[in-house]
Design a protein around this motif. Structure first.
Motif, PDB file in Angstrom:
ATOM      1  N   SER A 168       1.034  -1.560   0.398  1.00  0.00           N
ATOM      2  CA  SER A 168       0.115  -0.731   0.302  1.00  0.00           C
ATOM      3  C   SER A 168       0.496   1.198   0.301  1.00  0.00           C
ATOM      4  CB  SER A 168      -0.864   0.089   1.264  1.00  0.00           C
ATOM      5  OG  SER A 168       0.250  -0.161   2.376  1.00  0.00           O
ATOM      6  N   ASP A 169       2.341   0.976   0.326  1.00  0.00           N
ATOM      7  CA  ASP A 169       3.200   2.717   0.294  1.00  0.00           C
ATOM      8  C   ASP A 169       4.147   2.289  -0.797  1.00  0.00           C
ATOM      9  OD1 ASP A 169       4.510   4.388   1.122  1.00  0.00           O
ATOM     10  OD2 ASP A 169       4.951   3.470   3.396  1.00  0.00           O
ATOM     11  N   LEU A 170       3.866   3.768  -1.543  1.00  0.00           N
ATOM     12  CA  LEU A 170       4.623   3.823  -2.781  1.00  0.00           C
ATOM     13  C   LEU A 170       6.091   4.128  -1.866  1.00  0.00           C
ATOM     14  CD1 LEU A 170       4.255   4.455  -6.094  1.00  0.00           C
ATOM     15  CD2 LEU A 170       4.229   7.093  -5.161  1.00  0.00           C
ATOM     16  N   SER A 171       6.589   4.433  -1.104  1.00  0.00           N
ATOM     17  CA  SER A 171       7.997   4.617  -0.683  1.00  0.00           C
ATOM     18  C   SER A 171       8.471   2.780  -0.288  1.00  0.00           C
ATOM     19  CB  SER A 171       8.251   5.054   1.390  1.00  0.00           C
ATOM     20  OG  SER A 171       7.117   3.992   1.800  1.00  0.00           O
ATOM     21  N   GLU A 172       7.963   1.779  -0.729  1.00  0.00           N
ATOM     22  CA  GLU A 172       8.412   0.176  -0.616  1.00  0.00           C
ATOM     23  C   GLU A 172       8.821  -0.124  -1.785  1.00  0.00           C
ATOM     24  OE1 GLU A 172       5.315  -2.341   0.539  1.00  0.00           O
ATOM     25  OE2 GLU A 172       4.469  -1.100   2.097  1.00  0.00           O
ATOM     26  N   ALA A 173       8.773   0.993  -3.476  1.00  0.00           N
ATOM     27  CA  ALA A 173       9.045   0.317  -4.555  1.00  0.00           C
ATOM     28  C   ALA A 173      10.252   1.064  -4.180  1.00  0.00           C
ATOM     29  CB  ALA A 173       8.155   1.193  -5.178  1.00  0.00           C
ATOM     30  N   LYS A 174      11.204   0.811  -5.310  1.00  0.00           N
ATOM     31  CA  LYS A 174      11.825   1.210  -6.907  1.00  0.00           C
ATOM     32  C   LYS A 174      11.828   1.820  -7.655  1.00  0.00           C
ATOM     33  CE  LYS A 174      15.020  -1.733  -4.477  1.00  0.00           C
ATOM     34  NZ  LYS A 174      16.319  -3.263  -4.266  1.00  0.00           N
ATOM     35  N   GLY A 175      13.108   2.694  -7.976  1.00  0.00           N
ATOM     36  CA  GLY A 175      12.436   3.210  -9.258  1.00  0.00           C
ATOM     37  C   GLY A 175      11.833   4.570  -8.957  1.00  0.00           C
ATOM     38  N   ILE A 176      11.446   5.342 -10.921  1.00  0.00           N
ATOM     39  CA  ILE A 176      10.198   6.827 -10.396  1.00  0.00           C
ATOM     40  C   ILE A 176       9.242   6.515 -10.961  1.00  0.00           C
ATOM     41  CG2 ILE A 176      12.249   7.756 -10.016  1.00  0.00           C
ATOM     42  CD1 ILE A 176      12.530   8.383 -12.631  1.00  0.00           C
ATOM     43  N   GLY A 177       8.525   5.306 -11.366  1.00  0.00           N
ATOM     44  CA  GLY A 177       7.910   5.649 -12.365  1.00  0.00           C
ATOM     45  C   GLY A 177       7.166   5.811 -13.227  1.00  0.00           C
ATOM     46  N   THR A 178       8.781   5.484 -13.891  1.00  0.00           N
ATOM     47  CA  THR A 178       8.525   5.979 -15.957  1.00  0.00           C
ATOM     48  C   THR A 178       8.239   4.676 -16.368  1.00  0.00           C
ATOM     49  OG1 THR A 178      10.878   6.292 -15.788  1.00  0.00           O
ATOM     50  CG2 THR A 178       9.598   8.268 -15.612  1.00  0.00           C
ATOM     51  N   GLU A 179       8.128   4.849 -17.791  1.00  0.00           N
ATOM     52  CA  GLU A 179       8.247   3.730 -18.760  1.00  0.00           C
ATOM     53  C   GLU A 179      10.087   2.853 -18.452  1.00  0.00           C
ATOM     54  OE1 GLU A 179       6.329   0.707 -20.797  1.00  0.00           O
ATOM     55  OE2 GLU A 179       5.311   2.252 -20.543  1.00  0.00           O
ATOM     56  N   ASP A 181      12.209   3.484 -16.394  1.00  0.00           N
ATOM     57  CA  ASP A 181      12.375   2.927 -15.192  1.00  0.00           C
ATOM     58  C   ASP A 181      11.001   3.243 -13.858  1.00  0.00           C
ATOM     59  OD1 ASP A 181      13.467   2.563 -12.963  1.00  0.00           O
ATOM     60  OD2 ASP A 181      14.709   4.311 -12.306  1.00  0.00           O
ATOM     61  N   PRO A 182      10.264   2.279 -14.146  1.00  0.00           N
ATOM     62  CA  PRO A 182       9.239   1.858 -13.508  1.00  0.00           C
ATOM     63  C   PRO A 182       9.392   1.646 -11.653  1.00  0.00           C
ATOM     64  CG  PRO A 182       9.534  -0.317 -14.594  1.00  0.00           C
ATOM     65  CD  PRO A 182      10.696   0.578 -14.782  1.00  0.00           C
ATOM     66  N   TYR A 183       7.714   2.000 -10.632  1.00  0.00           N
ATOM     67  CA  TYR A 183       8.206   1.613  -9.727  1.00  0.00           C
ATOM     68  C   TYR A 183       8.282  -0.207  -9.332  1.00  0.00           C
ATOM     69  CZ  TYR A 183       6.889   6.122  -8.459  1.00  0.00           C
ATOM     70  OH  TYR A 183       6.267   7.291  -8.398  1.00  0.00           O
ATOM     71  N   VAL A 184       8.915  -0.865  -8.570  1.00  0.00           N
ATOM     72  CA  VAL A 184       9.473  -1.793  -8.446  1.00  0.00           C
ATOM     73  C   VAL A 184       9.014  -2.343  -7.326  1.00  0.00           C
ATOM     74  CG1 VAL A 184      10.701  -3.965  -8.581  1.00  0.00           C
ATOM     75  CG2 VAL A 184      11.298  -2.295 -10.395  1.00  0.00           C
ATOM     76  N   PHE A 185       8.118  -3.302  -7.229  1.00  0.00           N
ATOM     77  CA  PHE A 185       7.343  -3.977  -6.055  1.00  0.00           C
ATOM     78  C   PHE A 185       8.134  -5.512  -5.716  1.00  0.00           C
ATOM     79  CE2 PHE A 185       5.042  -0.207  -6.593  1.00  0.00           C
ATOM     80  CZ  PHE A 185       4.205   0.522  -5.597  1.00  0.00           C
ATOM     81  N   THR A 186       8.567  -5.736  -4.486  1.00  0.00           N
ATOM     82  CA  THR A 186       8.802  -7.327  -4.513  1.00  0.00           C
ATOM     83  C   THR A 186       8.101  -8.128  -3.516  1.00  0.00           C
ATOM     84  OG1 THR A 186      11.180  -6.754  -4.657  1.00  0.00           O
ATOM     85  CG2 THR A 186      10.919  -8.972  -3.443  1.00  0.00           C
ATOM     86  N   CYS A 187       7.107  -8.919  -3.980  1.00  0.00           N
ATOM     87  CA  CYS A 187       5.594  -9.542  -3.754  1.00  0.00           C
ATOM     88  C   CYS A 187       6.159 -10.703  -3.395  1.00  0.00           C
ATOM     89  CB  CYS A 187       4.808  -9.007  -3.737  1.00  0.00           C
ATOM     90  SG  CYS A 187       4.551  -9.270  -5.335  1.00  0.00           S
ATOM     91  N   THR A 188       4.630 -11.720  -3.398  1.00  0.00           N
ATOM     92  CA  THR A 188       4.751 -12.880  -3.109  1.00  0.00           C
ATOM     93  C   THR A 188       3.216 -13.386  -4.160  1.00  0.00           C
ATOM     94  OG1 THR A 188       3.273 -13.577  -1.273  1.00  0.00           O
ATOM     95  CG2 THR A 188       5.706 -13.303  -0.493  1.00  0.00           C
ATOM     96  N   GLU A 189       2.629 -14.421  -3.765  1.00  0.00           N
ATOM     97  CA  GLU A 189       2.249 -15.027  -4.825  1.00  0.00           C
ATOM     98  C   GLU A 189       0.789 -14.674  -3.448  1.00  0.00           C
ATOM     99  OE1 GLU A 189       1.531 -18.985  -6.748  1.00  0.00           O
ATOM    100  OE2 GLU A 189       4.085 -19.234  -6.925  1.00  0.00           O
ATOM    101  N   ALA A 206       1.199   6.418 -13.912  1.00  0.00           N
ATOM    102  CA  ALA A 206       2.898   5.470 -13.628  1.00  0.00           C
ATOM    103  C   ALA A 206       2.936   4.127 -13.888  1.00  0.00           C
ATOM    104  CB  ALA A 206       3.308   5.856 -11.954  1.00  0.00           C
ATOM    105  N   VAL A 207       3.252   3.762 -14.239  1.00  0.00           N
ATOM    106  CA  VAL A 207       4.312   2.185 -14.629  1.00  0.00           C
ATOM    107  C   VAL A 207       4.967   1.302 -13.482  1.00  0.00           C
ATOM    108  CG1 VAL A 207       5.132   0.642 -16.055  1.00  0.00           C
ATOM    109  CG2 VAL A 207       4.677   3.021 -16.891  1.00  0.00           C
ATOM    110  N   ALA A 208       4.367   0.352 -13.244  1.00  0.00           N
ATOM    111  CA  ALA A 208       4.676  -0.037 -11.590  1.00  0.00           C
ATOM    112  C   ALA A 208       5.400  -1.785 -11.729  1.00  0.00           C
ATOM    113  CB  ALA A 208       3.817  -0.523 -10.345  1.00  0.00           C
ATOM    114  N   ARG A 209       5.962  -2.468 -11.441  1.00  0.00           N
ATOM    115  CA  ARG A 209       6.289  -3.613 -11.990  1.00  0.00           C
ATOM    116  C   ARG A 209       6.019  -4.259 -10.201  1.00  0.00           C
ATOM    117  NH1 ARG A 209      11.763  -5.050 -13.699  1.00  0.00           N
ATOM    118  NH2 ARG A 209      10.687  -7.102 -13.747  1.00  0.00           N
ATOM    119  N   PHE A 210       4.978  -5.461 -10.501  1.00  0.00           N
ATOM    120  CA  PHE A 210       5.100  -6.251  -8.753  1.00  0.00           C
ATOM    121  C   PHE A 210       5.758  -7.662  -9.148  1.00  0.00           C
ATOM    122  CE2 PHE A 210       2.121  -2.752  -9.374  1.00  0.00           C
ATOM    123  CZ  PHE A 210       1.727  -2.775  -7.701  1.00  0.00           C
TER     124      PHE A 210
END
Length: 525
Positions: A168-179, A181-189, A206-210
């Protein structure tokens, strides 16, 4: 043998009589338990549309009658005028970068598509409510307090639910949200994403990768593009990886194919959330009063989304006209009062370019959306200066096709409907100056008046394209077909035939044809 046959016949006859008696008793009990249907005079829930003028507050606006503001992503490549330069109608003012305009058009088209899907969903919810049968209001049961023990046991230790982590928190992501350099969130299934975070991605486009595993070579990933997302409740929790999601290793190396897979996965995620919401709605029941309120509220939701769609369509139309050659032309004669540097455009919302009228003054007012068909460019408007009482005659020169957030309307139209700003030109503005407050009146008597019968929409039901109401007919309810016309204020509908002001009608939910009626004395059901 004959004696036995006779006994058998007598037993059957007795059973038939018993069943018939039970049925009659059941019908009588059912009728009595239902009570009487309340009916109300049509005159109490009807109105007419017979106004011949519309009035609003207005003001003398800046005589810079043409203002150009840059939208997100728009770039100016050339400016053809300088400050204090005098221009004629049709002269070139500036040119946009056509590539940036094309991107703006594509983004606006995606926005409209999303709003159309949302509108279809809201209309489906409204249709479902209209076809919902209300339930009897249950009497409230007295609440018996539970006995409290002398000593309270210790609360059990709350352990975090490792099977249900929510991102739920954008601060958990790496990157800046562009195509690139997207936001990157590490997660589980088992990870979920919050509606609040999805709304943030949508607001930023923004663009994000989970991803599951190493971000450079993930075991599984989902790409979410904010400009393709709809709206979510902030409390929503949506599962990211559904059963059958394609892993990164199985995905095609082709970019288009990968994008299609991402889109399908995101769509499946949204569909799951929508299905859960729909199932919850299916379980809800309503009393007649609750159903009436729910229908009105959902009708308003449909109108709100429809308004957003029409605003977006108006923006798209303007963008497409600019896209033809990328050039903006002067709409009237005037003088350039403001022009900015294309290399350093304003970012605080101030205009990039303004054009002032060469003579006279321009005034602005508002009209309701239901009056758009009766007010035309070239029509006369009367203005009264609040401070001096002086009157002026003007001519409407422009009517906006985008709803305004102005609240300067106090006339006869519905204050809950949309309003559109218009501009009028006063040739002889003696003693008028910028900022003066005015009372503006447009006479529409020449357009004719409409004094038809309009009733609250919630009293009209429609099935298979046929509209009907329930009216009192000699003490019993009768299902009466009616012919409807145009809508008024978004909450009333015109009745062309089948009903008069002298009739009495019932709220059309929870009643049936043939039911006995009673007249509501307090105007309530």
């Amino acid at each position: 043998m004959k004696k036995k046959k006779r006994i058998k016949i007598i037993i059957i006859a007795v059973l038939v009589v018993a069943v018939a008696a039970g049925s009659i008793t059941g019908v009588v009990y059912y009728r009595n338990s239902k009570g009487l249907a309340s009916v109300m005079s049509v005159s109490m829930i009807s109105t007419t549309n017979d106004y011949t003028s519309m009035t609003s507050e207005g003001m003398v606006c800046d005589d810079a009658c043409q203002t150009i503001n840059l939208k997100d992503g728009q770039k100016v490549t050339e400016v053809y005028v300088t400050k204090d330069q005098q221009v004629k109608t049709g002269d070139k003012l500036l040119a946009y970068d056509v590539t940036s305009l094309s991107l703006s058009v594509e983004m606006k088209q995606l926005e409209i598509q999303s709003l159309e899907n949302q509108l279809a969903s809201e209309k489906q919810k409204l249709d479902k409510l209209k076809n919902t049968k209300p339930v009897e209001k249950q009497p409230e049961s007295p609440v018996t307090p539970e006995p409290q023990p002398d000593t309270q046991p210790d609360a059990p230790e709350q352990k975090p639910d490792e099977e249900h982590d929510v991102i739920s928190d954008l601060s958990e992501a790496k990157g800046i949200g562009t195509e690139d350099d997207p936001y990157v969130f590490t997660c589980t299934e088992a990870s979920y994403v919050s509606g609040e975070l999805l709304n943030t991605l949508a607001d930023k486009s923004a663009v994000a990768r989970f991803v599951i595993g190493d971000a450079n070579a993930p075991d599984m990933e989902l790409i979410v593009r904010g400009d393709r997302l709809g709206g979510y409740d902030e409390s929503d929790e949506i599962k990211l990886f559904l059963a059958g999601t394609t892993t990164a290793g199985d995905a095609s190396d082709d970019t288009a194919g990968s994008e299609s897979s991402d889109t399908k996965t995101a769509s499946a995620t949204e569909q799951t959330a929508q299905t859960e919401a729909d199932n919850a709605a299916e379980e809800k029941t309503y009393t007649a009063d609750e159903l009436k309120d729910a229908i009105k509220e959902q009708t308003r939701s449909v109108a709100d989304v429809d308004l957003q769609k029409r605003i977006a369509q108006a923006d798209l139309k303007e963008l497409q006209s600019e896209l033809e050659d990328g050039v903006v032309y002067a709409k009237k004669d005037g003088i350039v009062t403001t022009v900015c540097d294309p290399a350093n455009p304003p970012k605080d919302g101030t205009p990039f370019l303004q054009l002032s009228g060469a003579s006279g003054l321009y005034i602005s007012g508002t009209i309701g959306e239901l009056d758009l068909d009766t007010v035309k460019i070239g029509q006369s408007v009367s203005a009264v200066n609040y401070m001096t009482g002086d009157t002026y005659d003007g001519t409407i020169s422009e009517i906006s096709n985008v709803p305004s957030d102005s609240v300067n309307y106090y006339g006869d139209s519905n204050p809950n409907s949309s309003f559109y700003e218009y501009t009028a030109y006063i040739e002889n503005p003696q003693n008028l100056k910028k900022g003066d407050s005015l009372e503006l009146t447009i006479d529409t008597s020449s357009e004719g008046s409409d004094s038809g019968l309009y009733i609250d929409k919630s009293y009209v039901r429609t099935e298979n394209g046929q509209s009907y109401i329930y009216k009192d007919d000699n003490g019993k309810l009768k299902k009466q077909s009616v012919k409807t016309g145009k809508s008024l204020w978004g909450s009333y509908v015109e009745i062309k035939s089948g009903l008069t002001n002298d009739d009495y009608i019932a709220f059309p939910y929870g009643v049936r044809e043939g039911e006995k009626t009673k007249v509501s004395e307090d105007g309530m059901y």
